[in-house]
Design a protein around this motif. Structure first.
Motif, short mmCIF file in Angstrom:
data_model
loop_
_atom_site.label_atom_id
_atom_site.label_comp_id
_atom_site.label_asym_id
_atom_site.label_seq_id
_atom_site.Cartn_x
_atom_site.Cartn_y
_atom_site.Cartn_z
N ASP A 322 42.97 48.60 39.36
CA ASP A 322 41.65 48.98 39.91
C ASP A 322 40.55 48.02 39.45
O ASP A 322 39.52 48.43 38.90
CB ASP A 322 41.29 50.42 39.51
N VAL A 323 40.83 46.74 39.67
CA VAL A 323 39.94 45.69 39.13
C VAL A 323 38.49 45.91 39.56
O VAL A 323 37.58 45.94 38.72
CB VAL A 323 40.44 44.29 39.58
N ARG A 324 38.29 46.08 40.86
CA ARG A 324 36.93 46.17 41.38
C ARG A 324 36.18 47.38 40.80
O ARG A 324 35.07 47.25 40.29
CB ARG A 324 36.99 46.25 42.92
N GLU A 325 36.85 48.53 40.88
CA GLU A 325 36.22 49.78 40.43
C GLU A 325 35.84 49.70 38.94
O GLU A 325 34.73 50.04 38.54
CB GLU A 325 37.22 50.90 40.67
N ASN A 326 36.79 49.23 38.11
CA ASN A 326 36.53 49.13 36.67
C ASN A 326 35.44 48.11 36.36
O ASN A 326 34.60 48.34 35.49
CB ASN A 326 37.82 48.76 35.92
N ALA A 327 35.49 46.99 37.07
CA ALA A 327 34.49 45.95 36.81
C ALA A 327 33.09 46.46 37.17
O ALA A 327 32.13 46.24 36.42
CB ALA A 327 34.82 44.71 37.62
N LEU A 328 32.99 47.17 38.28
CA LEU A 328 31.67 47.66 38.71
C LEU A 328 31.10 48.67 37.71
O LEU A 328 29.90 48.68 37.43
CB LEU A 328 31.75 48.28 40.11
N LYS A 329 31.99 49.50 37.15
CA LYS A 329 31.54 50.47 36.14
C LYS A 329 30.94 49.74 34.93
O LYS A 329 29.90 50.11 34.40
CB LYS A 329 32.74 51.30 35.65
N LYS A 330 31.64 48.67 34.50
CA LYS A 330 31.18 47.91 33.33
C LYS A 330 29.89 47.16 33.62
O LYS A 330 29.01 47.06 32.76
CB LYS A 330 32.26 46.92 32.87
N LEU A 331 29.81 46.64 34.83
CA LEU A 331 28.60 45.91 35.24
C LEU A 331 27.38 46.81 35.03
O LEU A 331 26.35 46.38 34.47
CB LEU A 331 28.74 45.54 36.72
N ASP A 332 27.54 48.06 35.43
CA ASP A 332 26.45 49.01 35.37
C ASP A 332 26.20 49.48 33.92
O ASP A 332 25.09 49.41 33.41
CB ASP A 332 26.81 50.19 36.28
N ALA A 333 27.30 49.89 33.25
CA ALA A 333 27.16 50.45 31.90
C ALA A 333 26.61 49.44 30.91
O ALA A 333 25.94 49.80 29.94
CB ALA A 333 28.52 50.95 31.43
N LYS A 334 26.89 48.16 31.14
CA LYS A 334 26.49 47.13 30.17
C LYS A 334 25.23 46.38 30.60
O LYS A 334 24.85 45.39 29.97
CB LYS A 334 27.66 46.16 29.92
N ASN A 335 24.59 46.84 31.67
CA ASN A 335 23.33 46.28 32.13
C ASN A 335 23.44 44.76 32.35
O ASN A 335 22.62 43.98 31.86
CB ASN A 335 22.23 46.59 31.10
N LEU A 336 24.48 44.37 33.09
CA LEU A 336 24.74 42.94 33.29
C LEU A 336 24.17 42.44 34.61
O LEU A 336 23.97 43.23 35.54
CB LEU A 336 26.26 42.69 33.30
N ASP A 337 23.94 41.14 34.68
CA ASP A 337 23.51 40.53 35.94
C ASP A 337 24.72 40.28 36.83
O ASP A 337 24.64 40.38 38.03
CB ASP A 337 22.74 39.25 35.66
N PHE A 338 25.81 39.88 36.19
CA PHE A 338 27.08 39.87 36.91
C PHE A 338 28.25 39.96 35.95
O PHE A 338 28.10 39.72 34.75
CB PHE A 338 27.22 38.69 37.88
N ILE A 339 29.38 40.36 36.50
CA ILE A 339 30.59 40.49 35.69
C ILE A 339 31.70 39.67 36.34
O ILE A 339 31.83 39.63 37.56
CB ILE A 339 30.98 41.97 35.47
N VAL A 340 32.46 38.98 35.49
CA VAL A 340 33.53 38.11 35.96
C VAL A 340 34.84 38.85 35.71
O VAL A 340 35.21 39.10 34.56
CB VAL A 340 33.52 36.79 35.17
N ALA A 341 35.52 39.24 36.80
CA ALA A 341 36.70 40.09 36.62
C ALA A 341 37.97 39.33 36.96
O ALA A 341 38.00 38.55 37.92
CB ALA A 341 36.59 41.31 37.53
N ASN A 342 39.00 39.52 36.15
CA ASN A 342 40.29 38.98 36.55
C ASN A 342 41.40 40.00 36.33
O ASN A 342 41.28 40.92 35.52
CB ASN A 342 40.60 37.62 35.91
N ASP A 343 42.48 39.78 37.09
CA ASP A 343 43.60 40.71 37.10
C ASP A 343 44.64 40.20 36.10
O ASP A 343 45.34 39.23 36.36
CB ASP A 343 44.17 40.73 38.54
N ILE A 344 44.72 40.88 34.95
CA ILE A 344 45.60 40.37 33.89
C ILE A 344 47.07 40.73 34.12
O ILE A 344 47.93 40.35 33.35
CB ILE A 344 45.15 40.88 32.50
#
Ligand code: C5P
Length: 397
Positions: A322-344
């Motif tokens: 659930d890369v997109r969903e998890n990344a978006l949650k972190k983007l919001d929770a961590k007050n980021l301008d953008f988040i760089v997500a990769n599928d490990i």
């Protein structure tokens, strides 16, 4: 247009310096070359004279050629920029110790500004403690060292010591500096949380991505500081603070935060640490054991409230599902301008590899996909997006 003085010392990489001179000439610079006697055994002065349309200077004691000039002084005064490429272990050793026994090393002593060295040599010569000590000394004297590359060498050894590519050197010397004046803090590598004197908890992370970002940012002109956990890649040439634990990383990030324009949190911070560190090695007396863990501070969340509206914060999300969903949650929770997500979950990218494929999620809801590319290209993509946002926030668009 600055005048370029190029010192050429005796290594097989001399042939690359011909291309460097061509690139500088094409960009409109006046280029003069000083060669050591050994360099002349690899490439002739005539080659450089033809390329630069200037005399290639070799012997300090050429009688009668031009009695009106004192070469080492006049060349040093003429040069706006001085680059030694390839820089052999021998010439660097001499220069690090103030020896002036040929035209090149004598000119170095007259030249008042920092010199750029592009070392090139066999992997063992490069790793030798004497060479490393001399490189350190040159850096302490204020000179700039272009880190050699890793790969196959002319002597067929594999390893570090290949001279940087001429295009790379040219980019560093004359390329665009879009990040000039921008202060960037990059975290890299894992953190390590000790359990007892021999054991620890950590995350898989080589530090390659963070270090690639830091190096690219430097090449683009930024003032870069790296806060690094125990990485397995070289930090040579970087302004670096080394840390072990998440608490130490938090303290190091906080210490510089007010001066930072762009923060890039590429570190794989351990989420937990032991509640109680044992200062004695824990014995394996029982079949099972449990250790109580407690949460580490989330660095980005902790500093989120101190974030200035003009600062850009970038985070990473290494996700196995659930890369997109998890990344978006972190983007919001961590007050980021953008988040760089990769599928490990993919073996061909990410951990310890030289390539990566990322999705970048922005706080305005937009997304960018990188495709599978070199980590240095991912670094470029991250930095160009961070710069765009930085400019927008600071009214410099
Ligand atoms: O929550 P998660 O660890 O997946 O978030 C990843 C992002 O948050 C990365 O940018 C990482 O550097 C940062 N992080 C942090 N503090 C932690 C854990 C992660 O700032 N304790």
């Amino acid at each position: 247009m600055p005048n370029y003085l190029i010192g050429v010392t005796g290594g097989i990489a001399c042939y690359k310096t011909i291309t460097l001179c061509r690139l500088l000439m094409k960009a409109g610079h006046d280029v003069r070359v000083i060669m050591t006697d050994n360099a002349c055994k690899f490439v002739t002065p005539l080659t450089f004279e033809t390329i630069t349309r200037n005399r290639a200077y070799v012997d300090e004691f050429d009688a009668g050629l031009a009695p009106d000039i004192i070469e080492h002084i006049d060349l040093a005064n003429w040069a706006d920029e001085f680059v030694i490429a390839p820089a052999t272990a021998n010439s660097m050793a001499k220069i690090a110790n103030g020896i002036a026994d040929n035209l090149l090393t004598s000119t170095v002593l007259v030249y008042k500004k920092p010199i750029v060295f592009s070392p090139a040599m066999n992997v063992d010569m490069y790793a030798n403690v004497a060479t490393q000590t001399n490189l350190k000394r040159l850096a302490e004297m204020g000179h700039q060292i272009i880190e050699p590359g890793v790969g196959e060498m002319a002597c067929q050894a594999e390893g570090k010591g290949r001279m940087a590519e001429p295009e790379e050197i040219f980019q560093m010397l004359c390329g665009d500096m879009p990040l000039e004046g921008v202060n960037i803090l990059v975290t890299a590598g894992p953190t390590v949380e000790p359990i007892d004197p021999v054991r620890y908890i950590s995350n898989r992370s080589s530090g390659k991505m963070g270090v690639a970002i830091a190096k690219k940012a430097m090449a683009m002109g930024a003032n870069v500081k790296v806060v690094a956990g125990p990485v397995s890649v070289s930090l040579e040439g970087l302004n670096c603070v080394s840390v072990q634990t998440a608490d130490e990383m938090l303290a190091a990030v906080k210490a510089d935060l007010s001066k930072v324009n762009i923060l890039i949190m590429a570190a794989a911070v351990a989420d937990y640490k032991v509640s109680e560190y044992s200062d004695k090695k824990i014995k394996k007396n029982s079949e099972n054991m449990s250790i109580e863990l407690e949460k580490n501070p989330d660095i980005l969340k902790t500093i989120a409230s101190d974030k200035d509206v003009k600062q850009v914060f970038v985070g990473f999300a290494a996700e196995s599902n659930d890369v997109r969903e998890n990344a978006l949650k972190k983007l919001d929770a961590k007050n980021l301008d953008f988040i760089v997500a990769n599928d490990i979950s993919r073996e061909d990218i990410g951990f310890e590899t030289d390539q990566n494929e990322v999705s970048i999620y922005f706080s305005d809801g937009t997304t960018t996909e990188s495709g599978k590319i070199e980590k240095s290209k991912v670094a470029e993509l991250i930095l160009s997006n961070a710069l765009k946002l930085y400019k927008a926030k600071n009214g410099t668009v």
